[in-house]
Structure formats: C-alpha cells, structure tokens
Design an enzyme around this catalytic site. Structure first.
Site, short mmCIF file in Angstrom:
data_model
loop_
_atom_site.label_atom_id
_atom_site.label_comp_id
_atom_site.label_asym_id
_atom_site.label_seq_id
_atom_site.Cartn_x
_atom_site.Cartn_y
_atom_site.Cartn_z
N LYS A 238 -7.76 25.79 66.02
CA LYS A 238 -8.32 24.62 65.33
C LYS A 238 -7.79 24.56 63.90
O LYS A 238 -7.59 25.61 63.27
CB LYS A 238 -9.86 24.73 65.25
N ARG A 312 -16.41 25.27 78.60
CA ARG A 312 -16.55 24.91 80.02
C ARG A 312 -16.06 26.03 80.92
O ARG A 312 -16.51 26.17 82.06
CB ARG A 312 -15.80 23.60 80.29
N1 BES Z 1 -17.02 23.99 70.43
C1 BES Z 1 -16.10 22.93 70.63
C2 BES Z 1 -16.77 21.56 70.65
C3 BES Z 1 -17.37 21.08 69.38
C4 BES Z 1 -16.57 20.79 68.29
C5 BES Z 1 -18.72 20.84 69.32
C6 BES Z 1 -17.15 20.30 67.15
C7 BES Z 1 -19.30 20.35 68.19
C8 BES Z 1 -18.51 20.09 67.10
C9 BES Z 1 -15.38 23.09 71.94
O1 BES Z 1 -15.14 24.38 72.36
C10 BES Z 1 -14.07 22.42 71.78
O2 BES Z 1 -13.29 22.89 71.00
N2 BES Z 1 -13.88 21.32 72.51
C11 BES Z 1 -12.68 20.56 72.41
C12 BES Z 1 -12.24 20.22 73.81
C13 BES Z 1 -10.86 19.67 73.87
C14 BES Z 1 -9.86 20.76 73.60
C15 BES Z 1 -10.65 19.08 75.24
C16 BES Z 1 -12.97 19.28 71.64
O3 BES Z 1 -14.05 18.69 71.82
O4 BES Z 1 -12.14 18.89 70.83
MN MN Z 2 -13.34 25.18 71.60
#
Ligand code: BES
Ligand code: MN
Ligand code: ZN
Length: 460
Positions: A238, A312
C-alpha cells in the site's frame, strides 16, 4: 468496570439531574424551573437544539440542574456527548417524556471511552447514577465489550499481533467458561493453507482461533472475524497514506469478539462459536506473491491477483471450517474493502445476505440499538469478475467495479452449505468524535448482532 469508561453508581442522593429537552417539551420545562434558573437559561441563550448544554446553579451557587437539548431527536447517541462536556461530579438523567433512560445511559457510557494505554488521557470523567428501572449491569456489559474492542483496534501493531489477538480471546473465553482451540505451525499449514500463506510473511506466527460456548444441542451461531493485525498490502504494498491506519485491520475480529462477549455475558440460549484467523500481512522474502496459486481448505484453488486482498483469503478458510457444520446462522465481520467505504462512508457498515427475511431482521436490529447498517446486493452475475485462467477463482476482479460485492461473492464460495450467512464489511474507525463515538477505533455491528441474537435466542 474498566478505567476507560465513566463510572456507573447506584446511589443517586446528591446526583445532579440532567433534564433532556426537545423543542416540544422546552416551554413546559422552562415554566417549571425556579425563576433564577429560567433567567439564567435565557441569559445564556439556551435553546433545546441538539447537543446544547446549560449548567444551572442553585441558590447556593452549586450546580443544581443540567439542561440538555435533544433537538429533533434524530441522533439517539446524543447523550454520549455529556461525559466529555460536564465537570467532574455525579449526574443522573431526570425522567422526561420521549427520553429512553437506558439508551441515554448506554450513550453516556460509550461516549465516556478514552484510549489510555500510553498516557493518562484527559481529566477525571463524571460519574452517572442509574435511573430507576434501568438495568445497569446489562448496559455496563455492553459498554465494557465495546471498550475492550476499541482498545484492541486502537492498540498499534507493535503491541498487538496474532499472539495478542489470541490472548484477548483467551481472556474472554476464561471469563465465560468457553472452550478454546488454537491451530498454528504445521497444522495450520496443512489445514488452513490460506491463513498460513498470508501469515507466513511475518515473523509473528499466524493462527486460527476457535472458541465454543454453550450447550451442544442449542441453535448454532458462528461468528467469524478478520484478524489482520497490520495490513501493509504485502508485496502489492500500500502507499503510505493507505497504510497509515492499517492497525485497525483486525476491526472485524474486535467486533466479533465484542459480540461474543455480549452474547455469553447475557447467557443467550445458543451454542456459540467464534472463529478468528489472526495474521499480519507483512512484506518479506517469505511473503506470498502475485500469481501464486493456493489450494484452500475448501479444496478450491485460488490465484492471487493481489496480495492486498488478504482478508478474503484468511476468511475463506475460516468460513470453510464454519460451513462444515452448517450452522443455523453464520455471521462474519471484516474491514474487507475500501469500496464499501466509498459507497457508504465510515459510519455505515455494508452487509450482505441472500436471505431477505434475515436482511430485514438485521436492519431492524441495527435501528433498534442505534448501530445502523445498509444492505448491498450479492449480485450473482458479478461472480464471473473473479474468474481465473489457471485456478478455480482469483482473489480479485481485474476491474474497478463493485469491489465490496465481488469480495462478498468471493466469501460466499467458501460457505456453500450455510444458507443463513451475513457478511459485514465495516470500517472500524471514527474519523472524528461524534456523540457516543470518540475518534479512533470503533466496534461496529457487535451491538446489532447482540440485539438480533437476543431476539432470536432469548435467555431461557
Ligand atoms: N484492509 C483492506 C480494506 C480496507 C482499506 C478497509 C481501507 C478499510 C479501509 C483490505 O485488505 C484491502 O486492502 N482491500 C483492497 C482490495 C483490493 C486489493 C481488491 C481494497 O479495498 O483496496
Ligand atoms: Mn489488504
Ligand atoms: Zn486488509
């Protein structure tokens, strides 16, 4: 009661009354005030608007009465503003039309929370004397469970890894006489390959935590919570702005733990199971990679399209475990997608279920306890967005569309035998302080689930 919450006391002898007023009730309340107090309220421009406070002195100059404006009554957590606004002392809610004293008391408790692990945080909090007929113990149990969940979310990852998530669940299990099993190491690698795969990037060992409580022949309710102690994104790392808050990526586990704590504390008539896959999604030479293909516990092979869609993955194996006994009700909680936040904002978790009657009950339970949620559709045709050319499915869709829905559809593949399945995609964080909801970690949907389960499986 913990140090993090304001004290509830029984003896209301010298407690200062708080009189809640609405635009409707204000004229009669004002007329009944001693003349100097009415004059003081006027002179200080008090109006029964939402959140307005007047500290009224008695003849001796001491605090004699608090006026608290409820406005249109839209925000039921409004009394949660009081513990942060009133001087130290003991208060009580005076009986008033249209004011639910139990709800006001809960709002007060939730609003009194402060995270105090690393420094003494602020001044002494006012105490609240219980109103006649309010079950203080039940409310304190709920507020305690929320406070502990908030502490878990607020605790940074250097002090809260998979081990500490396990310790928190162990403590709850001990308090309620629940059984606990924890799978780690080679057993985890064999039986929960996705949990192992995500967690192996970190020196802090991943694990699957499995709590059971209650009579074996009672209705079976299983709660599953995403326990990612920190989410760097993995090799699909990230950017720093998106990583900053990722200590909260165990907010689903915190909610599941809090809900379990409430359910056990209320002695509901059910057989409870709480499953938490606990990992850290780190960056290292041991980290799983984009393009890897892993055979999940359920037997489905998963191609890793993005290592940042780790929640997931670990939930898939946990749901497969839950699904094996086809519980009467399966509920999972996860800070799963940024897309759910884009759709509904931080205060309104999304939920998914195929069962329309259950969806109605979930919405109603949320309204009843001011823990609101909004349903999004499990739109089946979008399942093809997760198609893989080499495996049974990919963990992400290639495109920018419907990210919360495709994540929910991914999860559904791993619990095929369970019809009554609710998935909560929550944010777990208050970006700024609002009444009853202090800035920082938040436990969303736990009170809703407790309300739902209290209605379905009441204490015998
Ligand atoms: N933990 C994050 C989701 C998240 C991000 C929740 C910010 C609340 C605030 C999750 O593991 C993630 O990174 N999801 C990605 C999925 C994508 C790679 C398909 C997302 O939502 O960007
Ligand atoms: Mn993630
Ligand atoms: Zn995550």
């Amino acid at each position: 009661m913990s140090q993090t919450l304001s004290r509830l006391v029984r003896d209301a002898e010298d407690a200062v009354p708080i009189t809640c007023v609405t635009p409707d009730s204000w004229p009669s309340v004002e007329a009944a005030l001693p003349l100097p107090q009415a004059a003081y309220a006027r002179a200080t421009d008090f109006a029964p608007k939402a959140g307005r406070i007047a500290l009224l002195p008695g003849d001796d100059g001491r605090l004699a009465n608090i006026l608290f404006g409820l406005g249109d009554g839209e925000d039921r957590m409004l009394p949660g503003k009081l513990p942060g606004a009133l001087p130290p002392g003991t208060y009580r809610f005076a009986p008033a039309d249209g004011v639910d004293a139990a709800e006001a008391t809960l709002a007060w408790l939730l609003g009194s929370y402060r995270f105090g692990r690393y420094r003494a945080n602020g001044s002494e909090r006012p105490a609240l004397a219980l109103t006649e007929g309010v079950d203080g113990e039940a409310l304190a149990r709920i507020a305690e469970a929320v406070a502990q969940g908030r502490d878990l979310v607020n605790t940074p990852a250097n002090d809260l890894g998979p081990t500490e998530i396990e310790a928190a669940i162990r403590a709850v299990a001990a308090r309620h006489g629940a059984d606990l099993a924890v799978v780690t190491g080679a057993d985890l690698a064999r039986d929960f390959p996705l949990v192992h795969t995500v967690g192996s990037s970190s020196p802090r060992a991943p694990r699957l935590i499995d709590l059971t409580w209650g009579p074996a022949d009672a209705p079976r309710v299983t709660l599953v919570g995403k326990g990612v102690a920190f989410d760097t994104g993995g090799l699909d790392i990230k950017p720093s702005s998106a990583m900053l808050l990722m200590k909260k990526d165990m907010g689903g586990a915190a909610a599941a733990i809090a809900a379990a704590d409430m359910v056990m504390g209320s002695g509901l008539h059910l057989r409870l199971r709480l499953i938490v896959p606990a990992v850290e999604n780190a960056v290292s030479g041991e980290a799983f990679r984009p393009g890897d293909v892993i055979r999940s516990r359920a037997g489905l092979t998963v191609e890793i399209g993005n290592t940042d869609a780790e929640g997931r993955l670990i939930l898939a194996d946990a749901l497969a475990l839950a699904d094996a006994e086809a519980p009467d009700l399966l509920i999972d909680f996860a800070t799963l997608t940024g897309a759910a936040r884009v759709a509904l904002g931080p205060d309104l978790p999304a939920f998914f279920t195929e069962d329309d009657a259950l969806a109605q009950a979930v919405s109603e339970a949320g309204l009843a306890c001011a823990d609101p949620v909004w349903r999004l559709p499990l739109h089946k045709p979008y399942a093809s967005l997760l198609d893989s050319k080499v495996a049974d499915l990919n963990n992400v869709s290639g495109g920018p569309f419907a990210g919360a829905i495709t994540a929910a559809l991914f999860l559904r593949r791993f619990a095929p035998a369970t019809r009554a399945h609710v998935h909560f995609d929550l944010y777990g964080w208050n970006p700024s302080t609002k009444p009853g909801r202090p800035e920082g970690g938040e436990v969303q949907t736990a009170r809703l689930v407790h309300t739902l389960l209290s209605r379905r499986y009441p204490k015998a």
